[in-house]
Design a protein around this motif. Structure first.
Motif, PDB file in Angstrom:
ATOM      1  N   THR A  37      75.037  15.369 -26.669  1.00 48.45           N
ATOM      2  CA  THR A  37      74.125  15.970 -27.640  1.00 48.45           C
ATOM      3  C   THR A  37      73.655  14.933 -28.661  1.00 48.45           C
ATOM      4  O   THR A  37      72.489  14.930 -29.067  1.00 48.45           O
ATOM      5  N   GLU A  38      74.544  14.052 -29.054  1.00 51.94           N
ATOM      6  CA  GLU A  38      74.221  13.043 -30.069  1.00 51.94           C
ATOM      7  C   GLU A  38      73.626  11.773 -29.477  1.00 51.94           C
ATOM      8  O   GLU A  38      73.165  10.897 -30.224  1.00 51.94           O
ATOM      9  N   LEU A  39      73.623  11.673 -28.163  1.00 56.84           N
ATOM     10  CA  LEU A  39      73.119  10.476 -27.497  1.00 56.84           C
ATOM     11  C   LEU A  39      71.594  10.468 -27.558  1.00 56.84           C
ATOM     12  O   LEU A  39      70.938  11.403 -27.101  1.00 56.84           O
ATOM     13  N   GLY A  40      71.020   9.411 -28.114  1.00 60.44           N
ATOM     14  CA  GLY A  40      69.577   9.339 -28.255  1.00 60.44           C
ATOM     15  C   GLY A  40      68.902   8.712 -27.057  1.00 60.44           C
ATOM     16  O   GLY A  40      69.496   7.898 -26.341  1.00 60.44           O
ATOM     17  N   SER A  53      58.970   4.473 -22.814  1.00 58.73           N
ATOM     18  CA  SER A  53      57.923   5.079 -21.987  1.00 58.73           C
ATOM     19  C   SER A  53      58.368   5.207 -20.532  1.00 58.73           C
ATOM     20  O   SER A  53      57.975   6.142 -19.833  1.00 58.73           O
ATOM     21  N   THR A  54      59.201   4.276 -20.089  1.00 55.62           N
ATOM     22  CA  THR A  54      59.729   4.335 -18.719  1.00 55.62           C
ATOM     23  C   THR A  54      60.626   5.554 -18.554  1.00 55.62           C
ATOM     24  O   THR A  54      60.588   6.231 -17.524  1.00 55.62           O
ATOM     25  N   ARG A  60      61.634  14.481 -17.992  1.00 58.49           N
ATOM     26  CA  ARG A  60      60.927  15.240 -19.020  1.00 58.49           C
ATOM     27  C   ARG A  60      61.607  15.092 -20.375  1.00 58.49           C
ATOM     28  O   ARG A  60      60.956  14.961 -21.410  1.00 58.49           O
ATOM     29  N   ASP A  61      62.931  15.140 -20.355  1.00 55.71           N
ATOM     30  CA  ASP A  61      63.712  15.059 -21.584  1.00 55.71           C
ATOM     31  C   ASP A  61      65.164  14.804 -21.205  1.00 55.71           C
ATOM     32  O   ASP A  61      65.490  14.581 -20.031  1.00 55.71           O
ATOM     33  N   LYS A  62      66.059  14.863 -22.169  1.00 60.21           N
ATOM     34  CA  LYS A  62      67.467  14.596 -21.903  1.00 60.21           C
ATOM     35  C   LYS A  62      68.096  15.673 -21.023  1.00 60.21           C
ATOM     36  O   LYS A  62      68.998  15.389 -20.225  1.00 60.21           O
ATOM     37  N   VAL A  63      67.650  16.910 -21.163  1.00 58.87           N
ATOM     38  CA  VAL A  63      68.190  17.979 -20.324  1.00 58.87           C
ATOM     39  C   VAL A  63      67.859  17.719 -18.853  1.00 58.87           C
ATOM     40  O   VAL A  63      68.709  17.873 -17.971  1.00 58.87           O
ATOM     41  N   ALA A 122      69.979  27.102 -22.153  1.00 56.01           N
ATOM     42  CA  ALA A 122      69.919  28.038 -21.026  1.00 56.01           C
ATOM     43  C   ALA A 122      69.564  27.339 -19.721  1.00 56.01           C
ATOM     44  O   ALA A 122      70.018  27.765 -18.648  1.00 56.01           O
ATOM     45  N   THR A 123      68.770  26.280 -19.776  1.00 58.90           N
ATOM     46  CA  THR A 123      68.396  25.564 -18.554  1.00 58.90           C
ATOM     47  C   THR A 123      69.623  24.982 -17.871  1.00 58.90           C
ATOM     48  O   THR A 123      69.812  25.116 -16.659  1.00 58.90           O
ATOM     49  N   VAL A 124      70.472  24.338 -18.651  1.00 61.38           N
ATOM     50  CA  VAL A 124      71.698  23.750 -18.100  1.00 61.38           C
ATOM     51  C   VAL A 124      72.646  24.848 -17.641  1.00 61.38           C
ATOM     52  O   VAL A 124      73.269  24.750 -16.575  1.00 61.38           O
TER      53      VAL A 124
END
Length: 209
Positions: A37-40, A53-54, A60-63, A122-124
């Protein structure tokens, strides 16, 4: 053995080089104790040696990143588990579970991140439920086939039995790789196999196949 169609909730094909670098970097950070959760994203990119950008050209995101990491982990577990059939016997089942334990041990940090994020995303949560469903569907089909062949009693409830061994077994796997060292993996895998074989599959005590 019945034919089971596996449901894949994420693309687990061979990743591109940059994608593989990002996945590997994230897993390293998690193994080294990072809280997902805290990992950027920038921290992940720095570890992977790629531009921000890569990252967004592949995820899409971290999830999405976590789901892709977890899909590879569960696909490997399912491949080992689904290669076993009751005709292979209890010793092969123990070997199968030993392979699954090793997969869980290798991906323990990812499994921990899944548990963390599933509490609020909810996705996870839906992803993990669907992944467990494939193990559930496979096991129910096996037990019903055993009943039809007369090798399992008619009063066995495949759905209830599967709920016990899949959900209970998964939690036991997580607890084992979290609390115990790898020296006890073979003994744990054997006990798990014996529980399935003589408990759910109802084989008599002197019957190994």
């Amino acid at each position: 053995m019945p034919s089971i169609t596996r449901r894949r909730t994420a693309n687990v094909g061979r990743p591109t080089s940059a994608e593989a670098d990002i996945l590997a970097a994230t897993q390293r950070l998690l193994i080294n104790g990072a809280n997902f959760t805290e990992l950027g994203v920038q921290q992940i990119c720095t570890e992977a040696g790629v531009a921000r950008s890569t990252f967004y050209s592949h995820f899409r995101d971290k999830v999405d990143l976590l789901v892709r990491l977890a899909a590879a982990f569960t696909a490997s577990s399912f491949d080992f588990a689904s290669a076993w059939a009751p005709s292979d016997g209890v010793e092969r089942l123990a070997d199968t579970f030993l392979h699954v334990v090793k997969v869980y041990r290798e991906h323990a940090a990812v499994r921990r991140a899944l548990a963390e994020v599933a509490t609020y995303d909810a996705t996870v949560r839906d992803f993990w439920s669907a992944e467990l469903d494939q193990f559930t569907d496979w096991t129910i089909a096996l037990l019903r086939a055993e009943q039809e062949a007369g090798r399992a009693p008619a009063d066995l409830d495949p759905v209830s039995a599967t709920r016990v061994i899949v959900m209970g077994g998964e939690r036991a796997l997580v607890a084992h790789v979290t609390a115990e060292d790898s020296g006890s993996d073979a003994a744990f895998a054997r006990e798990l196999a014996l529980t399935w074989w003589y408990g759910v599959y109802r084989r008599p005590a002197d019957h190994s196949k």
